[in-house]
Structure formats: structure tokens, C-alpha cells
Design a protein around this motif. Structure first.
Motif, mmCIF file in Angstrom:
data_model
loop_
_atom_site.group_PDB
_atom_site.id
_atom_site.type_symbol
_atom_site.label_atom_id
_atom_site.label_comp_id
_atom_site.label_asym_id
_atom_site.label_seq_id
_atom_site.Cartn_x
_atom_site.Cartn_y
_atom_site.Cartn_z
ATOM 1 N N ALA A 181 2.291 4.187 -11.069
ATOM 2 C CA ALA A 181 1.060 3.865 -10.349
ATOM 3 C C ALA A 181 1.127 4.346 -8.905
ATOM 4 O O ALA A 181 0.128 4.795 -8.339
ATOM 5 N N VAL A 182 2.317 4.262 -8.292
ATOM 6 C CA VAL A 182 2.456 4.705 -6.895
ATOM 7 C C VAL A 182 2.205 6.197 -6.774
ATOM 8 O O VAL A 182 1.621 6.675 -5.791
ATOM 9 N N THR A 183 2.634 6.960 -7.779
ATOM 10 C CA THR A 183 2.442 8.411 -7.705
ATOM 11 C C THR A 183 0.967 8.801 -7.723
ATOM 12 O O THR A 183 0.609 9.884 -7.242
ATOM 13 N N PHE A 184 0.095 7.940 -8.267
ATOM 14 C CA PHE A 184 -1.329 8.246 -8.322
ATOM 15 C C PHE A 184 -2.103 7.691 -7.132
ATOM 16 O O PHE A 184 -3.328 7.859 -7.068
ATOM 17 N N LEU A 185 -1.423 7.013 -6.219
ATOM 18 C CA LEU A 185 -2.110 6.518 -5.027
ATOM 19 C C LEU A 185 -2.485 7.682 -4.116
ATOM 20 O O LEU A 185 -1.788 8.689 -4.044
ATOM 21 N N GLY A 186 -3.600 7.521 -3.399
ATOM 22 C CA GLY A 186 -4.020 8.534 -2.459
ATOM 23 C C GLY A 186 -3.228 8.464 -1.168
ATOM 24 O O GLY A 186 -2.475 7.512 -0.899
ATOM 25 N N ALA A 187 -3.411 9.474 -0.332
ATOM 26 C CA ALA A 187 -2.698 9.518 0.942
ATOM 27 C C ALA A 187 -3.100 8.351 1.836
ATOM 28 O O ALA A 187 -2.263 7.782 2.549
ATOM 29 N N GLY A 188 -4.382 7.975 1.795
ATOM 30 C CA GLY A 188 -4.825 6.852 2.613
ATOM 31 C C GLY A 188 -4.213 5.531 2.181
ATOM 32 O O GLY A 188 -3.847 4.700 3.018
ATOM 33 N N GLU A 189 -4.096 5.310 0.885
ATOM 34 C CA GLU A 189 -3.510 4.064 0.383
ATOM 35 C C GLU A 189 -2.011 3.996 0.693
ATOM 36 O O GLU A 189 -1.491 2.923 1.043
ATOM 37 N N LYS A 190 -1.318 5.113 0.589
ATOM 38 C CA LYS A 190 0.106 5.118 0.953
ATOM 39 C C LYS A 190 0.280 4.885 2.454
ATOM 40 O O LYS A 190 1.224 4.209 2.883
ATOM 41 N N SER A 191 -0.640 5.426 3.239
ATOM 42 C CA SER A 191 -0.574 5.193 4.678
ATOM 43 C C SER A 191 -0.817 3.722 5.006
ATOM 44 O O SER A 191 -0.174 3.160 5.911
ATOM 45 N N GLU A 192 -1.730 3.072 4.282
ATOM 46 C CA GLU A 192 -1.966 1.644 4.500
ATOM 47 C C GLU A 192 -0.736 0.824 4.117
ATOM 48 O O GLU A 192 -0.408 -0.167 4.790
ATOM 49 N N ALA A 193 -0.049 1.202 3.036
ATOM 50 C CA ALA A 193 1.170 0.490 2.640
ATOM 51 C C ALA A 193 2.250 0.629 3.712
ATOM 52 O O ALA A 193 2.938 -0.361 4.054
ATOM 53 N N ARG A 194 2.423 1.823 4.270
ATOM 54 C CA ARG A 194 3.418 1.999 5.337
ATOM 55 C C ARG A 194 3.036 1.213 6.580
ATOM 56 O O ARG A 194 3.902 0.670 7.274
ATOM 57 N N SER A 195 1.727 1.122 6.848
ATOM 58 C CA SER A 195 1.280 0.325 7.993
ATOM 59 C C SER A 195 1.602 -1.150 7.806
ATOM 60 O O SER A 195 1.993 -1.849 8.764
ATOM 61 N N LEU A 196 1.459 -1.659 6.585
ATOM 62 C CA LEU A 196 1.810 -3.053 6.313
ATOM 63 C C LEU A 196 3.313 -3.289 6.522
ATOM 64 O O LEU A 196 3.720 -4.320 7.089
ATOM 65 N N ILE A 197 4.129 -2.343 6.070
ATOM 66 C CA ILE A 197 5.581 -2.485 6.238
ATOM 67 C C ILE A 197 5.955 -2.479 7.720
ATOM 68 O O ILE A 197 6.798 -3.261 8.179
ATOM 69 N N GLU A 198 5.312 -1.626 8.496
ATOM 70 C CA GLU A 198 5.590 -1.578 9.933
ATOM 71 C C GLU A 198 5.177 -2.872 10.620
ATOM 72 O O GLU A 198 5.881 -3.364 11.524
ATOM 73 N N ARG A 199 4.063 -3.463 10.211
ATOM 74 C CA ARG A 199 3.637 -4.731 10.799
ATOM 75 C C ARG A 199 4.594 -5.859 10.431
ATOM 76 O O ARG A 199 4.855 -6.759 11.239
ATOM 77 N N LEU A 200 5.112 -5.816 9.204
ATOM 78 C CA LEU A 200 6.098 -6.826 8.815
ATOM 79 C C LEU A 200 7.377 -6.687 9.644
ATOM 80 O O LEU A 200 7.993 -7.696 10.028
ATOM 81 N N CYS A 201 7.770 -5.441 9.917
ATOM 82 C CA CYS A 201 8.947 -5.231 10.770
ATOM 83 C C CYS A 201 8.699 -5.743 12.184
ATOM 84 O O CYS A 201 9.573 -6.374 12.805
ATOM 85 N N ALA A 202 7.493 -5.477 12.709
ATOM 86 C CA ALA A 202 7.177 -5.947 14.054
ATOM 87 C C ALA A 202 7.127 -7.464 14.130
ATOM 88 O O ALA A 202 7.445 -8.059 15.170
ATOM 89 N N ALA A 203 6.755 -8.116 13.029
ATOM 90 C CA ALA A 203 6.703 -9.581 13.011
ATOM 91 C C ALA A 203 8.054 -10.202 12.741
ATOM 92 O O ALA A 203 8.196 -11.441 12.765
ATOM 93 N N GLY A 204 9.074 -9.393 12.471
ATOM 94 C CA GLY A 204 10.408 -9.899 12.211
ATOM 95 C C GLY A 204 10.563 -10.532 10.855
ATOM 96 O O GLY A 204 11.467 -11.366 10.659
ATOM 97 N N ALA A 205 9.713 -10.170 9.894
ATOM 98 C CA ALA A 205 9.774 -10.769 8.555
ATOM 99 C C ALA A 205 10.625 -9.967 7.593
ATOM 100 O O ALA A 205 10.819 -10.415 6.454
#
Length: 257
Positions: free
Chosen positions: A219-243
Motif C-alpha cells: 500500500a505504501v508503494t502506491f501512495l502519492g508524493a504528497g501523501e508520503k510527504s505528509e507522513a514524513r511531516s508527521l514523523i518530524e512533528r513527533l520528533c519535535a514533540a519528543g515522542a
């Protein structure tokens, strides 16, 4: 009748001035009478002459159509009933293909004050009611899918629904096969509606439970570039929150790359 036929034969050019136009219509009448038309009720008005000419043209066209129908009947050697029908229908024109079906499809009753206010008789309006938001987490995948479809087009409602589900229950529900469309919708809802830092554990639980679903990598391989970018943005926010720890960060980046 002779007068009407003569008028019918006359042609009138609309680009000519009034005097010449009047003279071409009635050449035998003096032009001086045209200026005195309004004062002399016995004189023909120009509008009356035009009306007589129009009637004469229609009669002439009807006569020509009937004559053509008569000659058609003679050449076809029809009986009297067919001859009569041809003459009666001489002025009828052929109907374009599909016109009758279009008339039947567009047929509607006359609109009245009552029908405008209450609608036509037999007109049933289907009112689509929005189902209420769930108050309890789903028990299985079928219930989750049903509530998720009910919240279509409302990312805020979907995010509140995800926040309601405990981490263990969400991991158990997501063990069933997940499609790229559902995966993209979950990521989009988290990215668009996550605003409070207190919801960081909820987002972390969802992102760590998704890779446990069957065929997640496909399923990840069929995600668009925008959706993968949103997933990376969520991971970066989790890192910034120390979670996120180092191992969790590396695992999520590997899953959503």
C-alpha cells in the motif's frame, strides 16, 4: 384576392429607407399618402399591409405543398384515402431522430403556485441525513470501515474517530489487509487535523500500528508524493514533540520512505 396576391409577390428590402420601402411595397400608391397615413383612417396602414402579405405568403406555401402532395399521390398510384392523408399532411415536416424520445423524457406538468412551493405531484425528494458521530470505539474492522465511510469528506470527524480508538484496539483492527486509499486517508486526516501536542501519543500509536496491517508495504508503494510527504511531516512533528526514540524514528522512516 388579386390585391393580396400582388402584395405577396412584392419583396421588401429592410435596408431601404422608409419612402423607398413603401414605394417598393405599393408602387401604385403615391408617396404623399404615406406621410398622411396617421391622419387618414381610410388608408391602409403599413402594419396591415405587412399582415396581408404574410397571410398571402402562407397561403401560397400551403398551395404549393398541397400540389406537390397531389403529384406524389398520382405517381405512387394510391387510393383516395391515402391521397387524402397525403394532402392533409402536406405541411408536416419530418421529425429529427430522437426528438420524440426527448419530448417524452422532458415532459413535465404545468407549474402552478402550489407546485412551485410544494413540488410536482409524485416528486419525492430524497433527503440524505448525516449519521451521528460514534460515541464508542469500533469492535471490529467492519464497524470501523462503516463509520469511516460515514465520515467521508470530513477530516475533523475522522480524526476525532481515530482519537477515540485505543492503541491496542487500533493495532488489532489494522491487522486486516489495508488498501492504499484507506492508508492515504488516515495520513491526510492526521496531517490536517492534528493541532494539539497532547495528541502526539495518539498519532504515534496510529503510525506504529499501521505497519502491522497485512500488505502494508504494498500500500505504501502506491501512495502519492504528497501523501508520503505528509507522513514524513508527521514523523518530524513527533520528533519535535519528543515522542519518538531513535529506534522508533528509524522504524517509521523505513516504513514510510
Amino acid at each position: 384576392q388579386r390585391r393580396v396576391r400582388e402584395i405577396a409577390v412584392c419583396t421588401m428590402d429592410p435596408d431601404l429607407p422608409k419612402g423607398s420601402q413603401y414605394r417598393s411595397m405599393c408602387p401604385e400608391r403615391p408617396l404623399a399618402n404615406y406621410n398622411q397615413e396617421n391622419n387618414n383612417p381610410k388608408e391602409f396602414k403599413l402594419a396591415q399591409i405587412r399582415a396581408e402579405a404574410a397571410v398571402a405568403r402562407k397561403e401560397e406555401a400551403l398551395r404549393d405543398s398541397v400540389e406537390k402532395a397531389k403529384w406524389t399521390a398520382v405517381h405512387q398510384h394510391v387510393d383516395y384515402d391515402q391521397y387524402r392523408q397525403l394532402c392533409l399532411g402536406a405541411t408536416l415536416k419530418p421529425v429529427a431522430p430522437g426528438a420524440i424520445e426527448g419530448i417524452m423524457n422532458n415532459k413535465s406538468e404545468a407549474k402552478t403556485r402550489r407546485s412551485r412551493r410544494r413540488g410536482q405531484r409524485g416528486d419525492v425528494r430524497h433527503i440524505q441525513e448525516t449519521p451521528p458521530e460514534p460515541t464508542e470505539p469500533p469492535q471490529d474492522r467492519d464497524e470501523f470501515d462503516r463509520q469511516w465511510r460515514a465520515a467521508s469528506g470530513d477530516p475533523g470527524r475522522r480524526f476525532r474517530y481515530l482519537r477515540m480508538i485505543p492503541r491496542e484496539s487500533f493495532a488489532r483492527i489494522m491487522q486486516v489487509e489495508i488498501g492504499f486509499d484507506l492508508l492515504g486517508e488516515i495520513i491526510a486526516s492526521l496531517h490536517e487535523c492534528w493541532s494539539e501536542e497532547t495528541d502526539a501519543p495518539v498519532v504515534l500509536g496510529i503510525l506504529t500500528a499501521l505497519p502491522q496491517a497485512f500488505r502494508f508495504d504494498l500500500a505504501v508503494t502506491f501512495l502519492g508524493a504528497g501523501e508520503k510527504s505528509e507522513a514524513r511531516s508527521l514523523i518530524e512533528r513527533l520528533c519535535a514533540a519528543g515522542a519518538l526514540g531513535d529506534e522508533e524514528l528509524a522504524g517509521l522512516e523505513a516504513h514510510f520512505q
